[in-house]
Motif scaffolding. Structure first.
Motif, PDB file in Angstrom:
ATOM      1  N   ALA A 110       0.823  -1.346   0.077  1.00 47.96           N
ATOM      2  CA  ALA A 110       0.075   0.091   0.180  1.00 47.96           C
ATOM      3  C   ALA A 110       0.584   1.383   0.056  1.00 47.96           C
ATOM      4  N   ALA A 111       1.977   1.049   0.612  1.00 45.30           N
ATOM      5  CA  ALA A 111       3.005   2.357   0.757  1.00 45.30           C
ATOM      6  C   ALA A 111       3.892   2.335  -0.338  1.00 45.30           C
ATOM      7  N   GLY A 112       3.814   1.455  -1.387  1.00 39.13           N
ATOM      8  CA  GLY A 112       4.670   1.426  -2.409  1.00 39.13           C
ATOM      9  C   GLY A 112       6.084   1.026  -2.217  1.00 39.13           C
ATOM     10  N   LEU A 113       6.335   0.310  -1.105  1.00 40.64           N
ATOM     11  CA  LEU A 113       7.641  -0.205  -0.579  1.00 40.64           C
ATOM     12  C   LEU A 113       7.888  -1.656  -0.682  1.00 40.64           C
ATOM     13  N   THR A 114       9.357  -1.703  -0.595  1.00 45.22           N
ATOM     14  CA  THR A 114       9.501  -3.221  -0.702  1.00 45.22           C
ATOM     15  C   THR A 114       9.966  -3.927   0.519  1.00 45.22           C
ATOM     16  N   LEU A 115       9.271  -5.066   0.937  1.00 44.95           N
ATOM     17  CA  LEU A 115       9.648  -5.782   2.287  1.00 44.95           C
ATOM     18  C   LEU A 115      10.277  -7.000   1.833  1.00 44.95           C
ATOM     19  N   ALA A 116      11.434  -7.281   2.161  1.00 44.93           N
ATOM     20  CA  ALA A 116      12.260  -8.466   1.633  1.00 44.93           C
ATOM     21  C   ALA A 116      12.511  -9.359   2.983  1.00 44.93           C
ATOM     22  N   THR A 117      12.858 -10.421   2.698  1.00 47.92           N
ATOM     23  CA  THR A 117      13.044 -11.614   3.864  1.00 47.92           C
ATOM     24  C   THR A 117      14.370 -12.341   3.746  1.00 47.92           C
ATOM     25  N   MET A 332      24.606 -10.201   3.382  1.00 49.54           N
ATOM     26  CA  MET A 332      24.292  -8.817   2.893  1.00 49.54           C
ATOM     27  C   MET A 332      23.687  -8.900   1.501  1.00 49.54           C
ATOM     28  N   ARG A 333      23.840  -9.951   0.923  1.00 47.62           N
ATOM     29  CA  ARG A 333      23.512 -10.508  -0.645  1.00 47.62           C
ATOM     30  C   ARG A 333      22.255 -10.208  -1.062  1.00 47.62           C
ATOM     31  N   GLY A 334      21.199 -10.518   0.068  1.00 46.66           N
ATOM     32  CA  GLY A 334      19.671 -10.304   0.061  1.00 46.66           C
ATOM     33  C   GLY A 334      19.533  -8.794   0.084  1.00 46.66           C
ATOM     34  N   ILE A 335      20.130  -7.927   0.827  1.00 46.30           N
ATOM     35  CA  ILE A 335      19.886  -6.605   0.841  1.00 46.30           C
ATOM     36  C   ILE A 335      20.488  -5.984  -0.303  1.00 46.30           C
ATOM     37  N   ALA A 336      21.798  -6.160  -0.749  1.00 44.83           N
ATOM     38  CA  ALA A 336      22.003  -5.663  -2.043  1.00 44.83           C
ATOM     39  C   ALA A 336      21.346  -6.140  -3.197  1.00 44.83           C
ATOM     40  N   ASP A 337      20.763  -7.178  -3.191  1.00 40.28           N
ATOM     41  CA  ASP A 337      19.566  -7.597  -4.309  1.00 40.28           C
ATOM     42  C   ASP A 337      18.439  -6.680  -4.429  1.00 40.28           C
ATOM     43  N   GLN A 338      18.130  -6.470  -2.872  1.00 41.97           N
ATOM     44  CA  GLN A 338      16.960  -5.416  -2.802  1.00 41.97           C
ATOM     45  C   GLN A 338      17.167  -4.137  -3.335  1.00 41.97           C
ATOM     46  N   ALA A 339      18.441  -3.678  -2.776  1.00 46.74           N
ATOM     47  CA  ALA A 339      18.665  -2.317  -3.347  1.00 46.74           C
ATOM     48  C   ALA A 339      18.859  -2.175  -4.820  1.00 46.74           C
ATOM     49  N   GLU A 340      19.415  -3.109  -5.599  1.00 48.79           N
ATOM     50  CA  GLU A 340      19.269  -3.152  -6.923  1.00 48.79           C
ATOM     51  C   GLU A 340      18.248  -3.105  -7.651  1.00 48.79           C
ATOM     52  N   ALA A 341      17.221  -3.887  -7.172  1.00 46.45           N
ATOM     53  CA  ALA A 341      15.772  -4.064  -7.586  1.00 46.45           C
ATOM     54  C   ALA A 341      14.962  -2.662  -7.582  1.00 46.45           C
ATOM     55  N   ILE A 342      15.379  -2.171  -6.403  1.00 49.52           N
ATOM     56  CA  ILE A 342      14.480  -0.722  -6.056  1.00 49.52           C
ATOM     57  C   ILE A 342      15.083   0.133  -7.040  1.00 49.52           C
ATOM     58  N   ALA A 343      16.476   0.135  -7.418  1.00 52.33           N
ATOM     59  CA  ALA A 343      17.178   1.019  -8.259  1.00 52.33           C
ATOM     60  C   ALA A 343      16.611   1.129  -9.657  1.00 52.33           C
ATOM     61  N   ARG A 344      16.200  -0.278  -9.980  1.00 57.43           N
ATOM     62  CA  ARG A 344      15.624  -0.586 -11.326  1.00 57.43           C
ATOM     63  C   ARG A 344      14.068  -0.363 -11.631  1.00 57.43           C
ATOM     64  N   GLY A 345      13.441  -0.168 -10.331  1.00 59.44           N
ATOM     65  CA  GLY A 345      12.082  -0.230 -10.467  1.00 59.44           C
ATOM     66  C   GLY A 345      11.322  -1.572 -10.378  1.00 59.44           C
ATOM     67  N   GLU A 346      12.180  -2.672 -10.080  1.00 63.28           N
ATOM     68  CA  GLU A 346      11.444  -3.789  -9.800  1.00 63.28           C
ATOM     69  C   GLU A 346      11.473  -4.657  -8.517  1.00 63.28           C
ATOM     70  N   VAL A 347      10.780  -5.641  -8.660  1.00 68.74           N
ATOM     71  CA  VAL A 347      10.487  -6.256  -7.426  1.00 68.74           C
ATOM     72  C   VAL A 347      11.625  -7.261  -6.864  1.00 68.74           C
ATOM     73  N   PRO A 348      12.267  -6.972  -5.697  1.00 71.15           N
ATOM     74  CA  PRO A 348      13.010  -8.131  -5.288  1.00 71.15           C
ATOM     75  C   PRO A 348      12.618  -9.445  -5.171  1.00 71.15           C
TER      76      PRO A 348
END
Length: 381
Positions: A110-117, A332-348
């Motif tokens: 709803a907030a347009g944010l990503t929540l990764a685990t 840290m790989r999961g967080i890096a993957d999340q950050a890269e996806a956010i930068a590309r406008g994609e879903v981690p």
């Protein structure tokens, strides 16, 4: 992308060890409710610390809040971070109850944010190697999978003396209360669902097999220290997953397919040894020799080589910084993957609906005695 860590306990040192692997991430600061622990962590790693959680959440520089608190705090901390407009990477599980985990995923959407685990081992070099081998079709379609997350009888070890790099004690009592399934099942589930898709049904059993785990544990309420689940995937694959604190250490994955099998030695190893056995292919010499020895002696030997031949990894350009054995995961790989996806406008990859599915399955395994069997997951992806 600037990140901030909430929680500086035992696992936080694993994240700091592997931060160097990802120069696109920068640490804005850390916070912990335990002032002494925070001071020790800050001093050891020479990193900034926030005076309180509110100061961390209102820092405009922070893009991702990394929730490394205890599992029962995951829901509250993650919800507050999302409400503050931050993306969140949360240690497993997302919450202690499915309805809470579901609410967090809905809040992020709803907030347009990503929540990764977590965990990040589903993004490992070993996972990529296995996915490519399966995708090539060399062993045909997978039919049956055995996965193990057996940690060995750690309660008989000197766990009270274990310390992280910065001096944080291993939270043994808390792990016994939370349970090995919620702590460890995600390491196997992240592989299983990313390779074979969503689970259609799950038949599980869990129990406390060793209620007394030594001095200091007499008065705590133990969570299950053993669980086993049989998972049927929508793709048709069937898997058995065990979690425990009693049997010898085993973190392997075996995939049995139409034309062969594939074995991953250790799901906690970023570049685990992987063997592939193709039906009809010549057996390795060691395996043939051992078969002859057994036939001659008329008894089975206590050790057997892994079936098949070892798969080679591509050459590694730069050596990665990883924690010592046995937790050789790039945390840290999961967080890096999340950050890269956010930068590309994609879903981690391990976010949203997939993150919810992994959490629901882990909860269903842990709480098997309270659920109708077979259990049919409410989530999918």
């Amino acid at each position: 992308m600037k990140i901030a860590l909430v929680g500086t306990g035992f696992v936080a040192d694993y994240y700091m060890t592997t931060l160097a692997n990802h120069p696109a991430l920068a640490l804005a600061g850390v916070w912990d409710r335990d002032a002494g622990r925070l001071a020790a962590f800050r001093s050891f790693h020479n990193v900034p610390a926030y005076p309180d959680l509110d100061a961390l959440l209102i820092d405009p520089a922070v893009g991702i809040v990394v929730n490394l608190t205890t599992p029962e705090s995951h829901y509250e901390i993650t919800s507050r971070a999302l409400a503050a407009g931050k993306h969140v990477y949360c240690e497993k599980p997302l919450a202690m109850e499915f309805v809470q985990a579901e609410a967090l995923v809905a809040q992020a959407k709803a907030a347009g944010l990503t929540l990764a685990t977590a965990p990040a081992n589903g993004l490992s070099d070993a996972h990529r190697l296995v996915a490519e081998a399966l995708g090539s079709g060399r062993i045909g379609a997978p039919r049956l999978v055995y996965a193990a997350m057996e940690d060995g009888p750690v309660f008989r070890d000197k766990w009270a003396s274990w310390r992280s790099r910065s001096g944080a004690p291993w939270p043994g009592l808390h792990e016994f209360e939370i349970g090995c399934t919620l702590e460890h099942a995600g390491y196997a589930l992240s592989w299983l669902v990313s390779l074979f898709g969503p689970v259609e049904s799950l038949t599980a059993f869990s129990a406390v097999t060793f209620p007394e785990k030594g001095p200091g544990t007499e008065h705590i309420v133990m969570a299950p220290d053993f669980s086993v689940g049989c998972l049927t995937f929508r793709s048709g694959v069937v898997a058995r997953l065990t979690n425990g604190l009693c049997a010898p250490r085993d973190r392997s994955l075996q995939i049995f397919a139409e034309k062969g099998s594939l074995t991953v030695r250790d799901l906690w190893d970023n570049r685990s040894v992987v063997h592939v056995e193709e039906s009809g292919a010549p057996r390795p010499l060691l395996g043939r020799l051992l078969t002859r020895v057994e036939a001659k002696l008329r008894r089975a030997m206590p050790w057997r080589p892994t079936p098949g031949r070892r798969l080679p990894y591509p050459a590694q350009a730069v050596s990665k910084a990883l924690p010592g054995f046995p937790s050789q995961i790039d945390f840290m790989r999961g967080i890096a993957d999340q950050a890269e996806a956010i930068a590309r406008g994609e879903v981690p990859r391990f976010s949203g609906a997939l993150a919810l599915h992994i959490s629901e399955l882990a909860l269903a395994l842990n709480n098997a005695g309270d659920l109708p069997q077979p259990y049919r997951p409410k989530s999918s992806f």
